[in-house]
Design a protein around this motif. Structure first.
Motif, PDB file in Angstrom:
ATOM      1  N   LEU A  58       0.804  61.953  31.735  1.00 54.48           N
ATOM      2  CA  LEU A  58       1.348  63.165  31.115  1.00 54.48           C
ATOM      3  C   LEU A  58       1.294  64.350  32.077  1.00 54.48           C
ATOM      4  O   LEU A  58       2.221  65.168  32.110  1.00 54.48           O
ATOM      5  CB  LEU A  58       0.612  63.467  29.811  1.00 54.48           C
ATOM      6  CG  LEU A  58       0.888  62.472  28.677  1.00 54.48           C
ATOM      7  CD1 LEU A  58      -0.055  62.716  27.507  1.00 54.48           C
ATOM      8  CD2 LEU A  58       2.340  62.522  28.240  1.00 54.48           C
ATOM      9  N   ALA A  59       0.242  64.440  32.879  1.00 54.40           N
ATOM     10  CA  ALA A  59       0.160  65.508  33.884  1.00 54.40           C
ATOM     11  C   ALA A  59       1.232  65.331  34.946  1.00 54.40           C
ATOM     12  O   ALA A  59       1.882  66.302  35.360  1.00 54.40           O
ATOM     13  CB  ALA A  59      -1.227  65.527  34.523  1.00 54.40           C
ATOM     14  N   ALA A  72       4.597  66.389  33.459  1.00 56.39           N
ATOM     15  CA  ALA A  72       4.699  67.849  33.371  1.00 56.39           C
ATOM     16  C   ALA A  72       4.944  68.461  34.747  1.00 56.39           C
ATOM     17  O   ALA A  72       5.784  69.367  34.889  1.00 56.39           O
ATOM     18  CB  ALA A  72       3.425  68.419  32.750  1.00 56.39           C
ATOM     19  N   ASP A  73       4.241  67.972  35.763  1.00 63.13           N
ATOM     20  CA  ASP A  73       4.464  68.476  37.125  1.00 63.13           C
ATOM     21  C   ASP A  73       5.877  68.175  37.603  1.00 63.13           C
ATOM     22  O   ASP A  73       6.504  69.004  38.270  1.00 63.13           O
ATOM     23  CB  ASP A  73       3.460  67.853  38.099  1.00 63.13           C
ATOM     24  CG  ASP A  73       2.066  68.439  37.964  1.00 63.13           C
ATOM     25  OD1 ASP A  73       1.910  69.504  37.328  1.00 63.13           O
ATOM     26  OD2 ASP A  73       1.121  67.818  38.509  1.00 63.13           O
ATOM     27  N   ALA A 118       8.174  70.666  35.958  1.00 66.47           N
ATOM     28  CA  ALA A 118       7.906  72.040  36.405  1.00 66.47           C
ATOM     29  C   ALA A 118       8.249  72.273  37.871  1.00 66.47           C
ATOM     30  O   ALA A 118       8.700  73.359  38.233  1.00 66.47           O
ATOM     31  CB  ALA A 118       6.433  72.381  36.174  1.00 66.47           C
TER      32      ALA A 118
END
Length: 106
Positions: A25-26, A29-30, A33
């Protein structure tokens, strides 16, 4: 030509599903972004937690290749490799989409 679609299915070793999920999930998101060429990164989990399925959409193959070269992806890949039993990747060209708005509560 349509956008470049990547699907990945990870089979995860028992005992590592929670930490794999958090790392994935990280990474997703990265990717959204930090990468202008990545505009969809869905992360899905099997009911038993043993598989994670990704559906990613990029502007083109070059944008996906750029994703693979990012520091956040390389860090993620090094971190999760010991937790992965199998990783299956497929790529596609997106032909079209049919959708409706997600309604809360469903």
């Amino acid at each position: 030509m349509g956008e470049f679609v990547v699907t990945v299915t990870f089979s995860i070793k028992a005992g590592h599903t929670v930490e794999f999920r958090e790392a994935m999930l990280a990474n997703a998101a990265d990717s959204i972004a930090l990468e202008p060429g990545c505009w969809l990164f869905d992360v899905c989990e099997a009911a038993d937690g043993a598989e994670i399925f990704l559906y990613e959409i990029y502007d083109n193959k070059a944008a996906f290749d750029a994703h693979l070269a990012t520091e956040h992806f390389r860090r993620f890949d090094r971190l999760v490799s010991p937790w992965v039993i199998e990783k299956r990747i497929a790529t596609y060209v997106r032909l079209g989409v049919t959708t409706r708005s997600h309604k809360s509560g469903h």
